[in-house]
Design a protein around this motif. Sequence first.
Motif, PDB file in Angstrom:
ATOM      1  N   LEU A  19      -1.299  21.702  55.598  1.00 10.40           N
ATOM      2  CA  LEU A  19      -2.476  21.204  55.771  1.00 10.40           C
ATOM      3  C   LEU A  19      -3.324  22.553  55.416  1.00 10.40           C
ATOM      4  O   LEU A  19      -4.400  22.539  55.161  1.00 10.40           O
ATOM      5  N   ALA A  20      -2.831  23.887  55.864  1.00 14.91           N
ATOM      6  CA  ALA A  20      -3.594  25.056  55.862  1.00 14.91           C
ATOM      7  C   ALA A  20      -3.855  25.187  54.316  1.00 14.91           C
ATOM      8  O   ALA A  20      -4.936  25.816  53.678  1.00 14.91           O
ATOM      9  N   ALA A  21      -2.907  25.011  53.473  1.00 14.94           N
ATOM     10  CA  ALA A  21      -3.065  25.163  51.980  1.00 14.94           C
ATOM     11  C   ALA A  21      -3.994  24.202  51.402  1.00 14.94           C
ATOM     12  O   ALA A  21      -4.856  24.481  50.657  1.00 14.94           O
ATOM     13  N   ALA A  22      -3.912  23.030  52.225  1.00 18.91           N
ATOM     14  CA  ALA A  22      -4.746  21.934  51.580  1.00 18.91           C
ATOM     15  C   ALA A  22      -6.503  22.352  51.857  1.00 18.91           C
ATOM     16  O   ALA A  22      -7.068  21.989  51.201  1.00 18.91           O
ATOM     17  N   VAL A  23      -6.422  22.849  53.042  1.00 16.11           N
ATOM     18  CA  VAL A  23      -7.789  23.147  53.698  1.00 16.11           C
ATOM     19  C   VAL A  23      -8.507  23.960  52.723  1.00 16.11           C
ATOM     20  O   VAL A  23      -9.544  24.140  52.316  1.00 16.11           O
ATOM     21  N   ALA A  24      -7.679  25.343  52.159  1.00 22.21           N
ATOM     22  CA  ALA A  24      -8.072  26.230  51.437  1.00 22.21           C
ATOM     23  C   ALA A  24      -8.373  25.847  49.975  1.00 22.21           C
ATOM     24  O   ALA A  24      -9.420  25.925  49.380  1.00 22.21           O
ATOM     25  N   ASN A  25      -7.551  24.953  49.517  1.00 26.61           N
ATOM     26  CA  ASN A  25      -7.831  24.261  48.114  1.00 26.61           C
ATOM     27  C   ASN A  25      -9.201  23.487  48.247  1.00 26.61           C
ATOM     28  O   ASN A  25      -9.582  23.299  47.183  1.00 26.61           O
ATOM     29  N   ALA A  26      -9.105  22.551  49.249  1.00 30.57           N
ATOM     30  CA  ALA A  26     -10.474  21.885  49.238  1.00 30.57           C
ATOM     31  C   ALA A  26     -11.484  22.424  49.330  1.00 30.57           C
ATOM     32  O   ALA A  26     -12.376  22.133  48.693  1.00 30.57           O
ATOM     33  N   VAL A  27     -11.437  23.689  50.055  1.00 28.46           N
ATOM     34  CA  VAL A  27     -12.728  24.619  50.172  1.00 28.46           C
ATOM     35  C   VAL A  27     -13.101  25.170  48.681  1.00 28.46           C
ATOM     36  O   VAL A  27     -14.024  25.274  48.288  1.00 28.46           O
ATOM     37  N   LEU A  28     -12.105  25.539  47.918  1.00 31.12           N
ATOM     38  CA  LEU A  28     -12.293  25.963  46.492  1.00 31.12           C
ATOM     39  C   LEU A  28     -12.573  24.987  45.708  1.00 31.12           C
ATOM     40  O   LEU A  28     -13.486  25.214  44.895  1.00 31.12           O
TER      41      LEU A  28
END
Length: 532
Positions: free
Chosen positions: A141-150
């Motif tokens: 989920l942390a990786a998903a949050v980062a990629n979603a912001v990007l």
Amino acid sequence: MTAFAVRHGGTRQLAGTGTLLRFALRRDRLMIPVWIAVDALMVLSMPGTLEGLYGTPAERADLVRQMETNSSLRAMVGPVFGDSLGALTAWRVGIYAGALAAVMSLLVVVRHTRDEEESGRQELVASGTVGRRASLTAALLAAAVANAVLALLVTAGLAGQGAAGALALGLGIAGVGMVFATMAAVVAQLTESARLARGLTAAVLGTAFVLRAAGDSGTDDGSSVLTWLSPLGWLENLRPYAGERWWVLALLAGAVVLQGAVAYALAGRRDLGMSFLPTRPGPASGRLGTASALAWRLQRGAVLGWSIGFFLAGVVYGGMTEGAADLVGDNDNARRIIERMGGQSGLTDAFLASMIGMLGLVAALWIVASVLRLHGEETSGRAEPVLANAVGRLRWAAGHLVIAFGGAAWIMLLAGLGFAVGYGRQVGPVLAACLVQLPAVWVVGGVAVLLHGVLPRAAVAAWGVAGAVLLIGWIGPALDVPRAVLDVSPFGHLPKLPGGSMEWGPVAVLTGVAVLLVAGGLAGLRRRDMLT
């Protein structure tokens, strides 16, 4: 029955995920924003740069025609599918933005899964009310949050070029990031070492880039089987701003779901701290009888991987030198950007200098990763039994630092040999140009040593320094930023070789600064308490 429910109940296995996610985002409050900023700025700065280079439809159409016959440049950046500013942006930086998102994602996932188990912190967390798969879920989920912001930044920033194309590019970049996030989650279950998990996932990313490059060099439309074997090839075949192929997103989503399912299945079948591929015990004597030999044993895999990568990069960039000169042709704006990066020499020499400078910037990432191996050994508790013997702190640190700083020289030397193989000319000047990057690389490494020695809990900030240097060197010349901004980076003070004149003054000053930073870091390490 209660035990069975605890073990197999779906929601109970995720208990504590929200808390662990907030903790992961808090820990990465510096690293994730830096990676996102570098990636997003690289993408969003490109339309303006391309408009300055190819301001008319005729110039852009001529660029597309030249790319159709230039296999070396297609191997580097992929085929171009349209002549609009949006299509050219996706062509020029899409693959690299996806690769950066992949690196960010694999670092985040391994950091919050295998790193936590290796350090023993996960065992303490698991003793509380935390589900078996909560840590893995929080990491993903942390990786998903980062990629979603990007993805959001890319989509919003490029919406002016066309909303559909911007959305496709943003989702494609984030999709590649999540493919490698879930891949890292699988590898973290298979390996016992966080270092090996990062290395293996990065090796897969490198293989994906090579497959795409090999496929694109042979075809001008991304149709090669080799291209379709690579997630980076999927990103280019999504074709943002050139008749979007939305169905390609299903490939990315399918890979994420499949790899995520495998990771969850593996996580439920192993004990905490264990792996399916346990590390083979090594000898306790002989070549591992010294702290330096142990440091080499720990870092030799990374040295080998970076060595191969830099040599191959040199071969590729060297081979495309003549093609790049033909592509620039009479375009004065393109010539000026290359000269800002590589110096006011002939176009070929300026291009060589700019590509060598790019590898120098990447070498800064190597030296930070290698120096911070000291931090990892200390925080995981593995340094303590070594220092409990007749091994002083400086001797222990020296083994890793020799590999970090000497390894930087080694990979830049191999890059120079690669350029010599690919270009076949100016062997001596090209080797000198590669080696002259070292003082700036060492300064970045010296900052990492200083942070580890004096402010160990802030040592991860060294990644922020490396990211800032990479951002300035990569995007600054294209945006024609003021010279004062470029001079913030140590690379801005290096002589532009080959073609330019050798200036020993800046080289000597940067080397002296690196020595002082390392000395300060070692002095701090000698006096402070060790982390536990």
